[in-house]
Design a protein around this motif. Structure first.
Motif, PDB file in Angstrom:
ATOM      1  N   LEU A   1      -2.971  -2.635  -2.460  1.00  0.00           N
ATOM      2  CA  LEU A   1      -4.119  -3.124  -1.713  1.00  0.00           C
ATOM      3  C   LEU A   1      -5.418  -2.469  -2.196  1.00  0.00           C
ATOM      4  N   THR A   2      -5.467  -1.154  -2.191  1.00  0.00           N
ATOM      5  CA  THR A   2      -6.690  -0.447  -2.605  1.00  0.00           C
ATOM      6  C   THR A   2      -6.362   0.560  -3.696  1.00  0.00           C
TER       7      THR A   2
ATOM      8  N   SER B   1     -10.341   2.860   9.837  1.00  0.00           N
ATOM      9  CA  SER B   1      -9.479   2.507   8.704  1.00  0.00           C
ATOM     10  C   SER B   1      -8.663   1.257   8.994  1.00  0.00           C
TER      11      SER B   1
ATOM     12  N   GLU C   1       0.856  -1.171   0.000  1.00  0.00           N
ATOM     13  CA  GLU C   1       0.000   0.000   0.000  1.00  0.00           C
ATOM     14  C   GLU C   1       0.897   1.228   0.000  1.00  0.00           C
TER      15      GLU C   1
ATOM     16  N   PHE D   1       2.623  -7.238   4.867  1.00  0.00           N
ATOM     17  CA  PHE D   1       1.918  -6.034   4.427  1.00  0.00           C
ATOM     18  C   PHE D   1       2.914  -4.882   4.423  1.00  0.00           C
TER      19      PHE D   1
ATOM     20  N   LEU E   1      -0.017   5.539   4.314  1.00  0.00           N
ATOM     21  CA  LEU E   1      -1.210   5.485   5.158  1.00  0.00           C
ATOM     22  C   LEU E   1      -1.292   6.795   5.947  1.00  0.00           C
TER      23      LEU E   1
ATOM     24  N   VAL F   1      -1.495  -0.250  13.440  1.00  0.00           N
ATOM     25  CA  VAL F   1      -1.516  -0.950  12.153  1.00  0.00           C
ATOM     26  C   VAL F   1      -0.599  -2.164  12.205  1.00  0.00           C
TER      27      VAL F   1
ATOM     28  N   PHE G   1       3.565  -0.983   3.935  1.00  0.00           N
ATOM     29  CA  PHE G   1       2.907   0.324   3.905  1.00  0.00           C
ATOM     30  C   PHE G   1       3.930   1.393   4.261  1.00  0.00           C
TER      31      PHE G   1
ATOM     32  N   GLN H   1     -10.851  -1.761   8.451  1.00  0.00           N
ATOM     33  CA  GLN H   1     -10.992  -2.055   7.022  1.00  0.00           C
ATOM     34  C   GLN H   1      -9.733  -2.708   6.467  1.00  0.00           C
ATOM     35  N   GLN H   2      -8.572  -2.194   6.867  1.00  0.00           N
ATOM     36  CA  GLN H   2      -7.316  -2.786   6.393  1.00  0.00           C
ATOM     37  C   GLN H   2      -7.185  -4.232   6.846  1.00  0.00           C
TER      38      GLN H   2
END
Length: 1016
Positions: free
Chosen positions: A904-905, A552, A502, A568, A505, A597, A570, A555-556
């Motif tokens: 990711l998004t 958030s 990602e 992951f 963030l 996170v 980020f 959701q992650q």
């Protein structure tokens, strides 16, 4: 135009379209009605690696007027083109020079030998054989030349394909008869053809009567762009076309009756066309316009010869009295007068655009579609591609790179048409053998496979890159897969990192669920303003703050669970963590957010890879005070980054084992729109910043945290756009020096910049192309840099095809002296990102060869896909790139430690790189990536999981449902419980009331004498 005429025109147009809708225009319409939503990775649409049928006919062609020269020598008469050049193209030198094939026949033959063709298509100059066009006694020298050419071809086992008329009509016939406007030309042409059959037919098995009659009629008598240069008379245009068809028909019957029985040859006419695509593939009117466009060009001549013996109905309705009519006898005479379909598809049918019958639709170079149209319209005839190729500018000599790509594209379309569409193409003519005179363009463009210097005396034929490429195609009889080895089965090791990346963030400033952490009591004014009012003096007990209070993060986590990744990646936002740039004034809430996170991901078995600094085009990502002080052009920013890195290592290091200090520092010049020395100075400070952060971690944190630190480089692979050009190969290597070695050499090799970069910049300065120079590292700085990375992290997305092109100073990347070309045959994403998976493996191999056995992580790899849910392009991209990574691991022994898919998004209004939409809806590629991860690659069929640890159990569908629908389920439970409670109360009260009334009723019943009422 009067109103009545205008109304009649509108009515006629509507009538024609209605007639077309009724179906009279032929089956070719179906070619535009195909499903527009076909998958971009459909096998029938991708570049096809395969061979042409056995004994496929490979050839090359020329036109007599274009290459022969010597227009006044040895008794040759003038042609209409000789006259046209002197009267209409006055700025053009006479065609006396050109390639001089008439003089240098042996050089042409050597060029044919070089290519290895199986046929040579050339035309006979009518005025060279008969100076005044009348067949009497032939010009001996001209006859000798063509006999010598044919004998030499037979000796070399090269089949001649002879065109009788390629536009150079004897001038005498134009002046005496008016050229092709006069029907007398039919018999004159037949006499000329008869002589050629008699003199050359024993050595010729393939004859072409006329080359592209559409251009003869339309440009010769309509636009005036071709000889004889007449224009404006539409009646003359269609009269010329009519006579050309009748002339061809007469010659075909002549050959069929008098020469075919003993010469055993075939005869046809070469027809040319453009291609066109509808603006809206689902719109019937647009499709009808496309059909009308092709019908008015290709159908004009193909329908009489290959169809029903008459013009297309749409032409007859539209042109009315302008179009001559065939009698019934002429229709029978014309129909079927071709032994194969000879087709021309080249620039002459597309130029100039303002003369094309586009009808408001889109011009296309899709040769495969035209071949399908011919198949549908005319019953799948045998097809010879009698002319195909493109052009380059006149200054291009032997490095004609664009010509290679055009040839590659056209040839693969022909191969697809043969293999997928079952179209009967039996031969291909590359156009042209030599540079020559290019009609209305004269000498401003070149179309030859061999370069000819027209100003030289010897007119040597030098093979261009396209000649080398065509020779290779002929030798291999198609396209063999050289770029990549076949797919293999195998798995990555058990500790392999399967991740998703990602971007930055942005931390939430406050928790999104305050109802669990706010200690105050509120009263709801339900009947008034319906607002909450806090009750002063009352404080409640609350639970401690939780990481999942941040929406958030919830959701992650849900997305990461769906992804089934092990890692992951980020990025932190430096400006959010240190708004002032001072570690003493760090934003503790931002740090808490990032810690949440990482910790919550770890709780779900997903390890974080954290990037400290991720600049982009939109945001440089620096704290405002540092940005005002000059950003990376200020040396003190490197010190500030070291302090920031130390804070992050201290606050998050117990949770993070993989660190990226800076993402893509080699692209920061582009992001900051800096060029030249500013770009190199910023890069210099970025390298020092990374090295100081690495040394700090190594000295103070590594022993306790046991992590690894590196930086991530943007690492596109580079291939020479022209593999036959040494300058392109050098440009590809230079691109890699400036793209990767610029930052990798100081860290993994020498502690200093690549020598090749310094030498190239110095050479540019000597040529006056700029004064850029790389900064110098001190000996202490070189020691600081050398070895300051624990692994090599590469963000790889595509392969660039590059060529050498000197660039003026002043813009980012100009110092590289490279230009990017697009290979039109490659699969591309909506943002025009070429999908070239094998480039990834070559990149990994290059890194290993240059820097040794490093641990390598592919820290970002992905493609944009416009599909909102069914993103098949992304699944294809993932499969092919992971396959190439596996080959690099198993075959090339590259120590690949992890693969991180990007991203990711997706973001709104940007290319769609995400596995999830911007509103967090999952796409189908997630399931495919899940499969890759669970299999750890591409295991053999029926093999068990090879790792010693227990593999992750399959996702529980019910658990996933409950996780996603948790708020709804909670509400449902509350609602259901309330309903049960209300029902219980209702039942209780009903029973109580029933008992009460029963007791009351008993009191009213009269008793017998002597009895007493007993009340319960």
């Amino acid at each position: 135009m009067c109103v009545g005429a205008l109304q009649r025109s509108v009515i006629l147009s509507a009538f024609l379209l209605l007639q077309a809708a009724a179906g009279f225009s032929g089956d070719g319409r179906a070619i535009w009605s195909k499903n527009p939503h076909v998958s971009p990775v459909n096998a029938s649409q991708l570049f096809l690696y395969d061979t042409f049928p056995e004994n496929f006919f490979w050839g090359v062609g020329t036109g007599a007027f274009q290459v022969e020269g010597s227009w006044r020598k040895d008794g040759k008469g003038p042609s209409i083109w000789d006259h046209f050049v002197h009267t209409h193209l006055k700025d053009v030198n006479a065609t006396d020079g050109t390639s001089d094939s008439y003089i240098f026949l042996e050089k042409d033959l050597m060029a044919l030998d070089f290519l290895g063709v199986s046929f040579y298509q050339f035309s006979i100059s009518w005025p060279r054989l008969f100076p005044d066009g009348i067949v009497t006694v032939a010009n001996a020298k001209g006859l000798q030349y063509y006999n010598a050419l044919l004998d030499a071809l037979v000796l070399r086992n090269i089949q001649p394909i002879v065109t009788l008329f390629h536009w150079d009509l004897p001038l005498a016939l134009q002046e005496k008869y008016g050229g092709w406007k006069n029907e007398s030309m039919v018999d004159l042409f037949n006499d000329y053809a008869t002589y050629c059959f008699q003199m050359f037919g024993d050595r010729v098995k393939y004859w072409i009567t006329i080359h592209n009659p559409y251009l003869v009629a339309w440009h010769g008598y309509g636009t005036g762009m071709h000889a004889p240069g007449e224009k404006g008379n539409l009646a003359a245009v269609y009269a010329v076309g009519h006579n050309l068809i009748k002339a061809h028909s007469k010659v075909w019957h002549n050959y069929n009756q008098n020469f075919r029985p003993h010469q055993k040859g075939w005869l046809s006419i070469t027809l040319g066309s453009h291609w066109i695509e509808p603006n809206r593939s689902e719109n019937t009117m647009d499709i009808l316009k496309c059909q009308q466009s092709i019908g008015s060009v290709l159908g004009w001549f193909a329908s009489p010869v290959h169809g029903d013996g008459d013009y297309p109905e749409v032409m007859k309705k539209q042109l009315l009295s302008l179009l001559p009519r065939f009698s019934e006898a002429e229709t029978r005479e014309v129909r079927g007068t071709a032994d194969f379909f000879a087709f021309s598809f080249g620039p002459n049918n597309f130029k100039p655009l303002n003369t094309m019958a586009k009808m408001g639709q889109n011009v296309s170079l899709n040769l495969r579609q035209v071949l399908n149209w011919i198949k549908l319209e005319y019953g799948n005839p045998r097809i010879l591609i009698a002319e195909n190729g493109w052009f380059t500018d006149s200054y291009v000599e032997i490095e004609d790179t664009t010509a290679i790509y055009m040839m590659k594209n056209f040839l693969n379309q022909v191969l697809q048409a043969i293999r997928f569409d079952e179209i009967r193409v039996f031969g291909y003519t590359a156009w042209s053998l030599l540079d020559g005179f290019e009609w209305q363009d004269a000498y401003t463009i070149r179309r030859g496979l061999f370069y000819v210097n027209f100003n030289s005396k010897q007119k040597e034929r030098e093979p261009k890159s396209s000649a080398h490429y065509y020779k290779q195609i002929i030798q291999e009889n198609g396209f063999t897969l050289k770029e990549s080895t076949p797919d293999m089965q195998g798995q990555f090791p058990c500790d392999f990192s399967w991740g998703v990346t990602e971007s930055v963030l942005k931390p939430e400033s406050t928790a999104s669920s305050p109802q669990f952490t706010d200690p105050h009591l509120y009263v709801w004014n339900a009947t008034g303003n319906r607002l909450l009012r806090r009750v002063d003096g009352v404080r409640l007990r609350t639970r401690p703050a939780q990481c999942t209070d941040f929406v958030s993060i919830k959701q992650q986590l849900e997305m990461l669970v769906r992804m089934k990744v092990t890692h992951f990646r980020f990025a932190l936002d430096w400006a959010s963590v240190l708004p002032t740039g001072d570690p003493a004034a760090a934003d503790r809430q931002a740090l808490r957010y990032y810690r949440c996170v990482a910790s919550e991901a770890l709780r779900r078995g997903v390890a974080p890879m954290v990037t400290l600094y991720h600049p982009t085009h939109a945001r440089p990502g620096l704290p405002a005070p540092l940005l005002r002080a000059g950003g990376w052009l200020n040396r003190s920013t490197a010190r500030a980054f070291q302090d920031y890195a130390g804070l992050c290592f201290r606050e998050l290091g117990d949770l993070v084992k993989l660190w990226i200090t800076i993402n893509e520092p080699n692209r920061l010049g582009d992001a900051l729109e800096r060029a030249g020395n500013d770009s190199y100075r910023a890069a210099h400070h970025l390298l020092l910043a990374h090295a100081r952060a690495w040394r700090l971690y190594d000295r103070r944190f590594r022993r306790a945290q046991r992590g690894a630190v590196s930086l991530a480089l943007h690492a596109d692979w580079a291939e020479p756009a022209n593999p036959f050009a040494a300058s392109h190969r050098a440009a590809a290597e230079r691109f890699l020096q400036f793209e990767i070695a610029w930052f990798a050499d100081p860290l993994f090799k020498s502690g200093d910049y690549p020598a090749a970069m310094r030498e190239h910049l110095a050479a540019r300065a000597r040529r006056g192309l700029g004064g850029s120079a790389l900064p110098r590292f001190s000996p202490a700085e070189r020691r600081l840099l050398r070895g300051a990375a624990d692994f090599c992290a590469l963000n790889h997305f595509t392969t660039r095809f590059v060529m050498h092109q000197p660039q003026a100073a002043g813009r980012p990347g100009a110092d590289r002296d490279v230009q990017f070309l697009q290979d039109v045959t490659r699969l591309r994403s909506p943002s025009r990102l070429a999908v070239v998976p094998w480039g990834e493996r070559r990149l990994l191999r290059w890194v290993r060869e240059r820097y040794g056995d490093l641990d390598v992580y592919i820290t970002a790899n992905g493609v944009d896909d416009q599909a909102p849910r069914d993103d098949r392009l992304r699944s294809y991209y993932l499969e092919r790139h992971v396959q190439e990574a596996l080959k690099a691991y198993l075959i090339d022994k590259v120590k690949i430690k992890g693969y991180y898919a990007f991203k990711l998004t997706e973001e709104k209004s940007k290319p769609r790189f995400g596995f999830f939409t911007s509103d967090f809806k999952a796409k189908s590629s997630i399931q495919f990536y899940n499969k890759l991860i669970s299999s750890s690659g591409f295991p053999p069929e029926n093999s068990s999981f090879g790792c010693s640890q227990t593999p992750r159990s399959p996702e529980c569908t019910i658990c996933s449902f409950f996780l996603q629908k948790k708020p709804l389920i909670f509400f449902g439970c509350c609602f259901f419980s309330t309903m049960i409670l209300l029902l219980a109360i209702t039942i209780f009260h009903r029973r109580k009331r029933r008992k009460f009334w029963k007791t009351k009723n008993l009191q009213n019943i009269p008793l017998k004498k002597g009895r007493k009422r007993v009340l319960s």
